[in-house]
Design an enzyme around this catalytic site. Sequence first.
Site, PDB file in Angstrom:
ATOM      1  N   ARG A  20       0.807  -1.214   0.000  1.00  0.00           N
ATOM      2  CA  ARG A  20       0.000   0.000   0.000  1.00  0.00           C
ATOM      3  C   ARG A  20       0.846   1.273   0.000  1.00  0.00           C
ATOM      4  NH1 ARG A  20      -2.837   0.089   5.915  1.00  0.00           N
ATOM      5  NH2 ARG A  20      -1.944   2.106   6.382  1.00  0.00           N
ATOM      6  N   ARG A  54       6.153   6.973  -6.441  1.00  0.00           N
ATOM      7  CA  ARG A  54       5.753   7.959  -7.457  1.00  0.00           C
ATOM      8  C   ARG A  54       6.947   8.556  -8.172  1.00  0.00           C
ATOM      9  NH1 ARG A  54       2.635  11.092  -3.102  1.00  0.00           N
ATOM     10  NH2 ARG A  54       0.734   9.863  -2.852  1.00  0.00           N
ATOM     11  N   ARG A 108      -1.290  -5.843  18.254  1.00  0.00           N
ATOM     12  CA  ARG A 108      -0.055  -5.114  18.530  1.00  0.00           C
ATOM     13  C   ARG A 108      -0.453  -3.757  19.074  1.00  0.00           C
ATOM     14  NH1 ARG A 108       4.671  -6.764  17.990  1.00  0.00           N
ATOM     15  NH2 ARG A 108       5.677  -4.738  17.966  1.00  0.00           N
ATOM     16  N   ARG A 146       8.645   6.550  15.445  1.00  0.00           N
ATOM     17  CA  ARG A 146       8.473   7.901  14.919  1.00  0.00           C
ATOM     18  C   ARG A 146       8.255   8.907  16.035  1.00  0.00           C
ATOM     19  NH1 ARG A 146       2.586   7.500  11.838  1.00  0.00           N
ATOM     20  NH2 ARG A 146       1.426   7.050  13.728  1.00  0.00           N
ATOM     21  N   GLU A 195       6.973   7.211  19.618  1.00  0.00           N
ATOM     22  CA  GLU A 195       6.143   5.993  19.534  1.00  0.00           C
ATOM     23  C   GLU A 195       7.012   4.742  19.546  1.00  0.00           C
ATOM     24  OE1 GLU A 195       2.490   7.758  16.818  1.00  0.00           O
ATOM     25  OE2 GLU A 195       3.340   5.799  16.374  1.00  0.00           O
ATOM     26  N   TYR A 210      -8.455  -3.918  10.849  1.00  0.00           N
ATOM     27  CA  TYR A 210      -7.729  -2.656  10.884  1.00  0.00           C
ATOM     28  C   TYR A 210      -8.400  -1.646   9.968  1.00  0.00           C
ATOM     29  CZ  TYR A 210      -4.747   1.155  11.278  1.00  0.00           C
ATOM     30  OH  TYR A 210      -4.329   2.433  11.516  1.00  0.00           O
ATOM     31  N   ASP A 246      -9.458   2.247   8.959  1.00  0.00           N
ATOM     32  CA  ASP A 246      -9.205   3.677   9.093  1.00  0.00           C
ATOM     33  C   ASP A 246     -10.512   4.365   9.480  1.00  0.00           C
ATOM     34  OD1 ASP A 246      -6.509   3.964   8.747  1.00  0.00           O
ATOM     35  OD2 ASP A 246      -6.615   4.136   6.568  1.00  0.00           O
TER      36      ASP A 246
HETATM   37  P1  FAD Z   1     -12.359   2.755  19.111  1.00  0.00           P
HETATM   38  O1  FAD Z   1     -11.950   4.158  18.816  1.00  0.00           O
HETATM   39  O2  FAD Z   1     -11.340   1.837  19.667  1.00  0.00           O
HETATM   40  O3  FAD Z   1     -13.607   2.821  20.103  1.00  0.00           O
HETATM   41  C1  FAD Z   1     -14.055   1.721  20.841  1.00  0.00           C
HETATM   42  C2  FAD Z   1     -14.499   2.247  22.185  1.00  0.00           C
HETATM   43  O4  FAD Z   1     -15.143   1.195  22.897  1.00  0.00           O
HETATM   44  C3  FAD Z   1     -13.345   2.724  23.061  1.00  0.00           C
HETATM   45  O5  FAD Z   1     -13.559   4.058  23.468  1.00  0.00           O
HETATM   46  C4  FAD Z   1     -13.356   1.761  24.222  1.00  0.00           C
HETATM   47  O6  FAD Z   1     -12.982   2.385  25.448  1.00  0.00           O
HETATM   48  C5  FAD Z   1     -14.811   1.323  24.247  1.00  0.00           C
HETATM   49  N1  FAD Z   1     -15.001   0.039  24.907  1.00  0.00           N
HETATM   50  C6  FAD Z   1     -14.364  -1.123  24.642  1.00  0.00           C
HETATM   51  N2  FAD Z   1     -14.799  -2.087  25.462  1.00  0.00           N
HETATM   52  C7  FAD Z   1     -15.738  -1.528  26.279  1.00  0.00           C
HETATM   53  C8  FAD Z   1     -16.513  -2.012  27.353  1.00  0.00           C
HETATM   54  N3  FAD Z   1     -16.395  -3.270  27.778  1.00  0.00           N
HETATM   55  N4  FAD Z   1     -17.371  -1.168  27.976  1.00  0.00           N
HETATM   56  C9  FAD Z   1     -17.462   0.128  27.579  1.00  0.00           C
HETATM   57  N5  FAD Z   1     -16.728   0.632  26.573  1.00  0.00           N
HETATM   58  C10 FAD Z   1     -15.879  -0.175  25.923  1.00  0.00           C
HETATM   59  N6  FAD Z   1      -7.320   6.046  11.040  1.00  0.00           N
HETATM   60  C11 FAD Z   1      -7.229   6.973  10.058  1.00  0.00           C
HETATM   61  O7  FAD Z   1      -8.155   7.129   9.258  1.00  0.00           O
HETATM   62  N7  FAD Z   1      -6.123   7.787   9.954  1.00  0.00           N
HETATM   63  C12 FAD Z   1      -5.059   7.685  10.820  1.00  0.00           C
HETATM   64  O8  FAD Z   1      -4.083   8.438  10.701  1.00  0.00           O
HETATM   65  C13 FAD Z   1      -5.134   6.697  11.860  1.00  0.00           C
HETATM   66  N8  FAD Z   1      -4.130   6.558  12.735  1.00  0.00           N
HETATM   67  C14 FAD Z   1      -4.213   5.599  13.712  1.00  0.00           C
HETATM   68  C15 FAD Z   1      -3.139   5.475  14.598  1.00  0.00           C
HETATM   69  C16 FAD Z   1      -3.202   4.508  15.613  1.00  0.00           C
HETATM   70  C17 FAD Z   1      -2.053   4.362  16.574  1.00  0.00           C
HETATM   71  C18 FAD Z   1      -4.352   3.685  15.717  1.00  0.00           C
HETATM   72  C19 FAD Z   1      -4.438   2.642  16.794  1.00  0.00           C
HETATM   73  C20 FAD Z   1      -5.398   3.822  14.850  1.00  0.00           C
HETATM   74  C21 FAD Z   1      -5.353   4.776  13.821  1.00  0.00           C
HETATM   75  N9  FAD Z   1      -6.405   4.943  12.943  1.00  0.00           N
HETATM   76  C22 FAD Z   1      -6.301   5.895  11.936  1.00  0.00           C
HETATM   77  C23 FAD Z   1      -7.629   4.124  13.029  1.00  0.00           C
HETATM   78  C24 FAD Z   1      -8.727   4.773  13.885  1.00  0.00           C
HETATM   79  O9  FAD Z   1      -8.262   4.938  15.210  1.00  0.00           O
HETATM   80  C25 FAD Z   1      -9.967   3.867  13.882  1.00  0.00           C
HETATM   81  O10 FAD Z   1     -10.434   3.713  12.570  1.00  0.00           O
HETATM   82  C26 FAD Z   1     -11.152   4.372  14.717  1.00  0.00           C
HETATM   83  O11 FAD Z   1     -10.755   5.072  15.848  1.00  0.00           O
HETATM   84  C27 FAD Z   1     -11.984   3.174  15.108  1.00  0.00           C
HETATM   85  O12 FAD Z   1     -13.139   3.563  15.807  1.00  0.00           O
HETATM   86  P2  FAD Z   1     -13.947   2.476  16.647  1.00  0.00           P
HETATM   87  O13 FAD Z   1     -15.124   3.180  17.187  1.00  0.00           O
HETATM   88  O14 FAD Z   1     -14.117   1.265  15.852  1.00  0.00           O
HETATM   89  O15 FAD Z   1     -12.931   2.034  17.816  1.00  0.00           O
HETATM   90  N1  UDP Z   2       6.975   1.736   6.203  1.00  0.00           N
HETATM   91  C1  UDP Z   2       8.342   1.757   6.132  1.00  0.00           C
HETATM   92  N2  UDP Z   2       9.010   2.920   6.367  1.00  0.00           N
HETATM   93  C2  UDP Z   2       8.353   4.070   6.679  1.00  0.00           C
HETATM   94  C3  UDP Z   2       6.948   4.048   6.735  1.00  0.00           C
HETATM   95  C4  UDP Z   2       6.285   2.862   6.500  1.00  0.00           C
HETATM   96  O1  UDP Z   2       8.958   0.744   5.864  1.00  0.00           O
HETATM   97  O2  UDP Z   2       9.025   5.099   6.904  1.00  0.00           O
HETATM   98  C5  UDP Z   2       6.299   0.441   5.961  1.00  0.00           C
HETATM   99  C6  UDP Z   2       6.060  -0.363   7.240  1.00  0.00           C
HETATM  100  O3  UDP Z   2       6.239  -1.724   6.924  1.00  0.00           O
HETATM  101  C7  UDP Z   2       4.610  -0.127   7.551  1.00  0.00           C
HETATM  102  C8  UDP Z   2       4.012  -0.022   6.156  1.00  0.00           C
HETATM  103  O4  UDP Z   2       5.029   0.625   5.389  1.00  0.00           O
HETATM  104  O5  UDP Z   2       4.058  -1.193   8.268  1.00  0.00           O
HETATM  105  C9  UDP Z   2       2.728   0.759   6.105  1.00  0.00           C
HETATM  106  O6  UDP Z   2       2.965   2.050   6.603  1.00  0.00           O
HETATM  107  P1  UDP Z   2       1.802   3.019   7.032  1.00  0.00           P
HETATM  108  O7  UDP Z   2       2.409   4.279   7.536  1.00  0.00           O
HETATM  109  O8  UDP Z   2       0.858   3.110   5.899  1.00  0.00           O
HETATM  110  O9  UDP Z   2       1.149   2.168   8.190  1.00  0.00           O
HETATM  111  P2  UDP Z   2       0.343   2.493   9.510  1.00  0.00           P
HETATM  112  O10 UDP Z   2       1.372   2.665  10.582  1.00  0.00           O
HETATM  113  O11 UDP Z   2      -0.462   3.734   9.268  1.00  0.00           O
HETATM  114  O12 UDP Z   2      -0.468   1.266   9.670  1.00  0.00           O
END
Ligand code: FAD
Ligand code: UDP
Length: 380
Positions: free
Chosen positions: A179, A183, A256, A287, A312, A360, A362
């Site tokens: 993914r 470019r 993870r 990062r 992180e 997973y 977004d």
């Molecule tokens: P969550 O946000 O996890 O909400 C679930 C909620 O349920 C939580 O608040 C939890 O406390 C609650 N819950 C769980 N069990 C219970 C229980 N037993 N009782 C009461 N409450 C409970 N997406 C992007 O589009 N762009 C990004 O740049 C991006 N970056 C990310 C970076 C990280 C590190 C992570 C982990 C995710 C990232 N995402 C990103 C994905 C994004 O976080 C998710 O798509 C979105 O937040 C999912 O929403 P959700 O409601 O499914 O889950």
């Molecule tokens: N990746 C990498 N170097 C970088 C950024 C990303 O090798 O500087 C690789 C890494 O394997 C990562 C994958 O590209 O798991 C996808 O990266 P992205 O940032 O899209 O993943 P996210 O952390 O948002 O899931």
Amino acid sequence: MKQFDYLIVGSGLFGATFAYLVNRVGKKCLVIDKRPHLGGNVYCENVEGINVHKYGAHIFHTSDKQIWEFVNSIVEFNRYTNSPVANYKGMLYNLPFNMNTFYQMWGVVTPEQAFAKIEAQKQEALSAMRAEGATEPRNLEEQALMLVGKDIYEKLIKGYTEKQWGRKCTELPAFIIKRLPVRLVFDNNYFNDKYQGIPIGGYNKLIDGLLAGIETKTGTDFFADRVHWEGLAEKIVFTGKIDEFYDYRFGKLDYRTVRFEDEILDTPNYQGNAVINYTERDVPYTRVIEHKHFEMFGQEVYDVPKTIVSREYSVEWTDGLEPYYPVNDQRNGELYKRYKALADNEQNVLFGGRLAEYKYYDMAPVIASAMNLFRMQVEI
Ligand code: FAD
Ligand code: UDP
């Protein structure tokens, strides 16, 4: 008649979107969350006038106009464009891999020169693979070598990926790297999507807008009093961990997770960019995020005298840590299917979001998925 039409367990984007939609058609709902705040993983904490993404950097991006218009109807989005920079042993390279990166890596100045350089390195990798009798990349290392060649693989991919996934690139599936855009133009925009940005005022504005006028309870774990909550509403929308919902009866799903080390610094501008990836193996973090750059541009950066950075660290998940990323392997895929079969048989419980669907997701697809569930409910 029960007190509520819907009990929504979890106030993340899935639960909040679903609650907003059913509330608008006159259904009565209650949203509970075990965390001390609403918003799930998009929650931000304001520190020194800066919105800190407490659960990791979140950049909203989508090509779906309907989703973009939906979120913008709740809160306006800014013009933030994600363009991370990679730091490898003190040298900086633009991401994703584009003409800027190729210039920094090899000094090539035209797309033709860059193409020739990549092609020569690809051929080397292809010959090595064929010598072993393989026709398709068998793992992430081979896939990366086929995409961009060994220089970029060794400096910008190998160390970062092995830190992030805690496994060797030769033991990881090829699709993870597919993914990443490559470019032959000067374009540092990390995403190919049509729309991108951060809510003006932060993600809490989006969540507060979605949940306006809806009853919510934070610090409330569904499992602490399951029988009580189950008796309260006609239907439950569950967005927590699906294996926990079924008392882990088939075993635990793996995740993870990420550990963040936050630091307040006495300087207005620490690294000049929201995201800097550290791609060498010896730097223990993956990062560094400087949060103010998500929402402050130009002079605004200097109007706030301090800055907050988060380092992180990618770590293996154990009980008690936040479950961030589902693990895409056979064991977990099969285990999830067994739980899903139970979920499909429920009459009054609906499952959605990244924990309940073990997917997973977004943010934009999570919103789309909550909209779908809502449509199905309305049709019933
Ligand atoms: P969550 O946000 O996890 O909400 C679930 C909620 O349920 C939580 O608040 C939890 O406390 C609650 N819950 C769980 N069990 C219970 C229980 N037993 N009782 C009461 N409450 C409970 N997406 C992007 O589009 N762009 C990004 O740049 C991006 N970056 C990310 C970076 C990280 C590190 C992570 C982990 C995710 C990232 N995402 C990103 C994905 C994004 O976080 C998710 O798509 C979105 O937040 C999912 O929403 P959700 O409601 O499914 O889950
Ligand atoms: N990746 C990498 N170097 C970088 C950024 C990303 O090798 O500087 C690789 C890494 O394997 C990562 C994958 O590209 O798991 C996808 O990266 P992205 O940032 O899209 O993943 P996210 O952390 O948002 O899931």
